[in-house]
Design a protein around this motif. Structure first.
Motif, PDB file in Angstrom:
ATOM      1  N   SER A   1       0.828  -1.209   0.000  1.00  0.00           N
ATOM      2  CA  SER A   1       0.000   0.000   0.000  1.00  0.00           C
ATOM      3  C   SER A   1       0.866   1.265   0.000  1.00  0.00           C
ATOM      4  O   SER A   1       0.368   2.358  -0.249  1.00  0.00           O
ATOM      5  N   THR A   2       2.156   1.116   0.259  1.00  0.00           N
ATOM      6  CA  THR A   2       3.075   2.254   0.195  1.00  0.00           C
ATOM      7  C   THR A   2       3.191   2.695  -1.258  1.00  0.00           C
ATOM      8  O   THR A   2       3.381   1.861  -2.142  1.00  0.00           O
ATOM      9  N   PRO A   3       3.087   3.996  -1.530  1.00  0.00           N
ATOM     10  CA  PRO A   3       3.263   4.444  -2.918  1.00  0.00           C
ATOM     11  C   PRO A   3       4.574   3.913  -3.503  1.00  0.00           C
ATOM     12  O   PRO A   3       5.601   3.853  -2.822  1.00  0.00           O
ATOM     13  N   LEU A   4       4.515   3.537  -4.769  1.00  0.00           N
ATOM     14  CA  LEU A   4       5.622   2.857  -5.434  1.00  0.00           C
ATOM     15  C   LEU A   4       6.945   3.617  -5.341  1.00  0.00           C
ATOM     16  O   LEU A   4       7.970   3.040  -4.984  1.00  0.00           O
ATOM     17  N   LEU A   5       6.946   4.906  -5.651  1.00  0.00           N
ATOM     18  CA  LEU A   5       8.205   5.659  -5.602  1.00  0.00           C
ATOM     19  C   LEU A   5       8.710   5.805  -4.172  1.00  0.00           C
ATOM     20  O   LEU A   5       9.922   5.774  -3.942  1.00  0.00           O
ATOM     21  N   ASP A   6       7.811   5.939  -3.207  1.00  0.00           N
ATOM     22  CA  ASP A   6       8.232   5.978  -1.802  1.00  0.00           C
ATOM     23  C   ASP A   6       8.917   4.664  -1.441  1.00  0.00           C
ATOM     24  O   ASP A   6       9.950   4.653  -0.778  1.00  0.00           O
ATOM     25  N   TRP A   7       8.334   3.543  -1.884  1.00  0.00           N
ATOM     26  CA  TRP A   7       8.930   2.235  -1.595  1.00  0.00           C
ATOM     27  C   TRP A   7      10.321   2.127  -2.223  1.00  0.00           C
ATOM     28  O   TRP A   7      11.274   1.700  -1.569  1.00  0.00           O
ATOM     29  N   LEU A   8      10.448   2.530  -3.503  1.00  0.00           N
ATOM     30  CA  LEU A   8      11.733   2.435  -4.185  1.00  0.00           C
ATOM     31  C   LEU A   8      12.778   3.329  -3.519  1.00  0.00           C
ATOM     32  O   LEU A   8      13.929   2.915  -3.330  1.00  0.00           O
ATOM     33  N   GLN A   9      12.392   4.527  -3.153  1.00  0.00           N
ATOM     34  CA  GLN A   9      13.313   5.423  -2.456  1.00  0.00           C
ATOM     35  C   GLN A   9      13.780   4.808  -1.142  1.00  0.00           C
ATOM     36  O   GLN A   9      14.959   4.883  -0.788  1.00  0.00           O
ATOM     37  N   ASN A  10      12.869   4.191  -0.406  1.00  0.00           N
ATOM     38  CA  ASN A  10      13.216   3.548   0.860  1.00  0.00           C
ATOM     39  C   ASN A  10      14.144   2.353   0.620  1.00  0.00           C
ATOM     40  O   ASN A  10      15.129   2.171   1.339  1.00  0.00           O
ATOM     41  N   TRP A  11      13.850   1.536  -0.393  1.00  0.00           N
ATOM     42  CA  TRP A  11      14.709   0.387  -0.712  1.00  0.00           C
ATOM     43  C   TRP A  11      16.127   0.881  -1.018  1.00  0.00           C
ATOM     44  O   TRP A  11      17.101   0.342  -0.497  1.00  0.00           O
ATOM     45  N   TYR A  12      16.215   1.915  -1.852  1.00  0.00           N
ATOM     46  CA  TYR A  12      17.521   2.485  -2.199  1.00  0.00           C
ATOM     47  C   TYR A  12      18.243   2.984  -0.947  1.00  0.00           C
ATOM     48  O   TYR A  12      19.417   2.676  -0.729  1.00  0.00           O
ATOM     49  N   ALA A  13      17.545   3.741  -0.109  1.00  0.00           N
ATOM     50  CA  ALA A  13      18.153   4.291   1.108  1.00  0.00           C
ATOM     51  C   ALA A  13      18.655   3.183   2.024  1.00  0.00           C
ATOM     52  O   ALA A  13      19.704   3.330   2.665  1.00  0.00           O
ATOM     53  N   GLN A  14      17.930   2.061   2.083  1.00  0.00           N
ATOM     54  CA  GLN A  14      18.358   0.948   2.926  1.00  0.00           C
ATOM     55  C   GLN A  14      19.649   0.312   2.417  1.00  0.00           C
ATOM     56  O   GLN A  14      20.393  -0.276   3.199  1.00  0.00           O
ATOM     57  N   GLN A  15      19.921   0.410   1.125  1.00  0.00           N
ATOM     58  CA  GLN A  15      21.150  -0.167   0.575  1.00  0.00           C
ATOM     59  C   GLN A  15      22.350   0.724   0.842  1.00  0.00           C
ATOM     60  O   GLN A  15      23.479   0.256   0.897  1.00  0.00           O
ATOM     61  N   CYS A  16      22.100   2.020   0.965  1.00  0.00           N
ATOM     62  CA  CYS A  16      23.188   2.989   1.124  1.00  0.00           C
ATOM     63  C   CYS A  16      23.834   2.831   2.497  1.00  0.00           C
ATOM     64  O   CYS A  16      23.194   3.040   3.520  1.00  0.00           O
ATOM     65  N   ASP A  17      25.104   2.430   2.484  1.00  0.00           N
ATOM     66  CA  ASP A  17      25.822   2.160   3.726  1.00  0.00           C
ATOM     67  C   ASP A  17      27.152   2.907   3.784  1.00  0.00           C
ATOM     68  O   ASP A  17      28.021   2.598   4.592  1.00  0.00           O
ATOM     69  N   GLY A  18      27.310   3.883   2.921  1.00  0.00           N
ATOM     70  CA  GLY A  18      28.569   4.604   2.856  1.00  0.00           C
ATOM     71  C   GLY A  18      29.486   4.087   1.766  1.00  0.00           C
ATOM     72  O   GLY A  18      30.405   4.771   1.347  1.00  0.00           O
ATOM     73  N   ASP A  19      29.234   2.863   1.302  1.00  0.00           N
ATOM     74  CA  ASP A  19      30.035   2.269   0.231  1.00  0.00           C
ATOM     75  C   ASP A  19      29.183   1.908  -0.986  1.00  0.00           C
ATOM     76  O   ASP A  19      29.538   2.220  -2.112  1.00  0.00           O
ATOM     77  N   TRP A  20      28.063   1.206  -0.736  1.00  0.00           N
ATOM     78  CA  TRP A  20      27.232   0.663  -1.823  1.00  0.00           C
ATOM     79  C   TRP A  20      26.887   1.728  -2.856  1.00  0.00           C
ATOM     80  O   TRP A  20      27.024   1.521  -4.055  1.00  0.00           O
ATOM     81  N   GLU A  21      26.450   2.881  -2.392  1.00  0.00           N
ATOM     82  CA  GLU A  21      25.965   3.931  -3.298  1.00  0.00           C
ATOM     83  C   GLU A  21      27.062   4.530  -4.172  1.00  0.00           C
ATOM     84  O   GLU A  21      26.768   5.167  -5.181  1.00  0.00           O
ATOM     85  N   HIS A  22      28.323   4.292  -3.819  1.00  0.00           N
ATOM     86  CA  HIS A  22      29.423   4.803  -4.644  1.00  0.00           C
ATOM     87  C   HIS A  22      29.676   3.911  -5.859  1.00  0.00           C
ATOM     88  O   HIS A  22      30.234   4.370  -6.859  1.00  0.00           O
ATOM     89  N   GLU A  23      29.265   2.656  -5.751  1.00  0.00           N
ATOM     90  CA  GLU A  23      29.521   1.696  -6.817  1.00  0.00           C
ATOM     91  C   GLU A  23      28.238   1.264  -7.532  1.00  0.00           C
ATOM     92  O   GLU A  23      28.256   0.959  -8.708  1.00  0.00           O
ATOM     93  N   TRP A  24      27.121   1.216  -6.818  1.00  0.00           N
ATOM     94  CA  TRP A  24      25.886   0.630  -7.329  1.00  0.00           C
ATOM     95  C   TRP A  24      24.751   1.645  -7.265  1.00  0.00           C
ATOM     96  O   TRP A  24      24.905   2.721  -6.708  1.00  0.00           O
ATOM     97  N   GLY A  25      23.591   1.279  -7.806  1.00  0.00           N
ATOM     98  CA  GLY A  25      22.460   2.200  -7.743  1.00  0.00           C
ATOM     99  C   GLY A  25      21.279   1.756  -8.571  1.00  0.00           C
ATOM    100  O   GLY A  25      21.139   0.585  -8.938  1.00  0.00           O
TER     101      GLY A  25
END
Length: 111
Positions: A4-28
């Protein structure tokens, strides 16, 4: 987060959960347009809970403007779709990812 979470809100949250200081520099997550026309989506799964899981190729072809193709390859979720199918393609990713997170038994990579 539920379906029931809006799709873009869910995707933004999924992305934010992956960001650990390293992941976001290489992946996305990359969303771009195609010239036929349509959309392409690439979501890196490397170093996520999804990296060892397979989303078997699904091709939905309704018309030249209404289609969605999804699959995983090389630890990346891929989608290509018609100009009005971006939300549907992202919903396929959300459904697949949340099914795995819920502990369902999706196909896994051999080896």
């Amino acid at each position: 987060m539920s379906d029931s979470t809006p799709l873009l809100d869910w995707l933004q949250n999924w992305y934010a959960q992956q960001c650990d200081g390293d992941w976001e520099h290489e992946w996305g997550v990359r969303i771009a347009t195609l010239d036929n026309p349509g959309w392409t989506v690439k979501i890196d799964l490397e170093e996520t809970d999804l990296e060892e899981h397979v989303h078997p190729r699904q091709d939905i072809n309704r018309s030249t403007q209404d289609w969605v193709w999804t699959w995983t390859a090389e630890k990346t979720f891929h989608a290509a779709c018609g100009p009005g199918n971006l939300a549907e393609a992202l919903t396929v990713f959300r459904t697949w990812a949340t099914t795995i997170a819920a502990g369902a038994e999706p196909e896994t990579r051999a080896g």
